[in-house]
Design a protein around this motif. Sequence first.
Motif, short mmCIF file in Angstrom:
data_model
loop_
_atom_site.label_atom_id
_atom_site.label_comp_id
_atom_site.label_asym_id
_atom_site.label_seq_id
_atom_site.Cartn_x
_atom_site.Cartn_y
_atom_site.Cartn_z
N ARG A 126 -30.59 -1.27 42.18
CA ARG A 126 -31.51 -2.32 42.63
C ARG A 126 -31.10 -3.68 42.07
O ARG A 126 -30.57 -3.77 40.96
CB ARG A 126 -32.94 -2.00 42.18
N ASP A 127 -31.41 -4.71 42.84
CA ASP A 127 -31.06 -6.06 42.40
C ASP A 127 -31.73 -6.41 41.07
O ASP A 127 -31.11 -7.07 40.22
CB ASP A 127 -31.41 -7.09 43.47
N PHE A 141 -26.36 -8.37 47.91
CA PHE A 141 -27.41 -7.37 47.98
C PHE A 141 -27.87 -7.18 49.42
O PHE A 141 -28.04 -8.15 50.17
CB PHE A 141 -28.61 -7.78 47.13
N LYS A 143 -30.88 -6.61 51.51
CA LYS A 143 -32.31 -6.81 51.33
C LYS A 143 -33.08 -5.88 52.25
O LYS A 143 -33.02 -6.01 53.48
CB LYS A 143 -32.69 -8.27 51.61
N GLY A 148 -33.89 -4.97 47.04
CA GLY A 148 -32.50 -5.32 47.31
C GLY A 148 -31.59 -4.33 46.60
O GLY A 148 -31.88 -3.89 45.49
N TYR A 194 -35.18 -4.24 60.37
CA TYR A 194 -34.68 -5.22 59.40
C TYR A 194 -35.26 -6.61 59.68
O TYR A 194 -35.68 -7.31 58.76
CB TYR A 194 -33.15 -5.26 59.45
#
Length: 246
Positions: A126-127, A141, A143, A148, A194
Amino acid sequence: MTVTALVLAGVRPGGDPLAEFAGVSHKALIPIGGVAMLDRVVNALRASGRVGRIAVSIDRPELVTTPDVEVFRSKASLSESVADAFGRLGAPLFVTTADHALLEPEWVGYFLDHVPDVTVTAALARDTVVMAATPDTKRTFMKLADGGFSGCNMFFFRDMAAIKAIEMWRSVEALRKRPLKLLKKLGPRAILDYSLGRLTLARGVAAIERLSGVSAGVVEMPFGRAAVDVDKPADLILVRRLVETT
């Protein structure tokens, strides 16, 4: 589980600006903490206690002086090199890259301990985890609705059906840094989800399964530095600093 490992160390078509920046012929040979990145990766694999046979794929096999590894001449792209090595090594196969210079034995063990019962598995982080561990890094990343994510350059191919996923990889390889174009490959439902901010990781994996024809899964890594590889001079400076201060 003890597996065979493949380390990708070839130069992409057109050369490698980072290798030129560092004054070596191949990025895999760039020294970090006095040790070439390729050797750092191989050492981590061995120290994990989870890897037996190790192979390296590189366009100039004569450059590999690492002891006790097999060396294959790489193909024109990463996916083609993996397909060639997969045909030689068989399954199960763990794949990583020579520029994964921070690779730790613990990460290898964690990944292999958590792979789901599917044909193909990728490691992600994960970001929030990545940036907490390395706030100076600049990652790409994906999203998604549930966070992310960044790839961690670790893959697991459980059985020979994985060749279908490798073939799919070949078709999308050039799009790995272009999320929107990659989504087009996954189909209109993925694009709609998305664009509306509702594409989750699970739905993304399901789309990959439909596209590849094999079962797929991910292991979410709790180690933020697992997402840091060495693609550009800023990465090299960061990784060298991290190694020198640990």
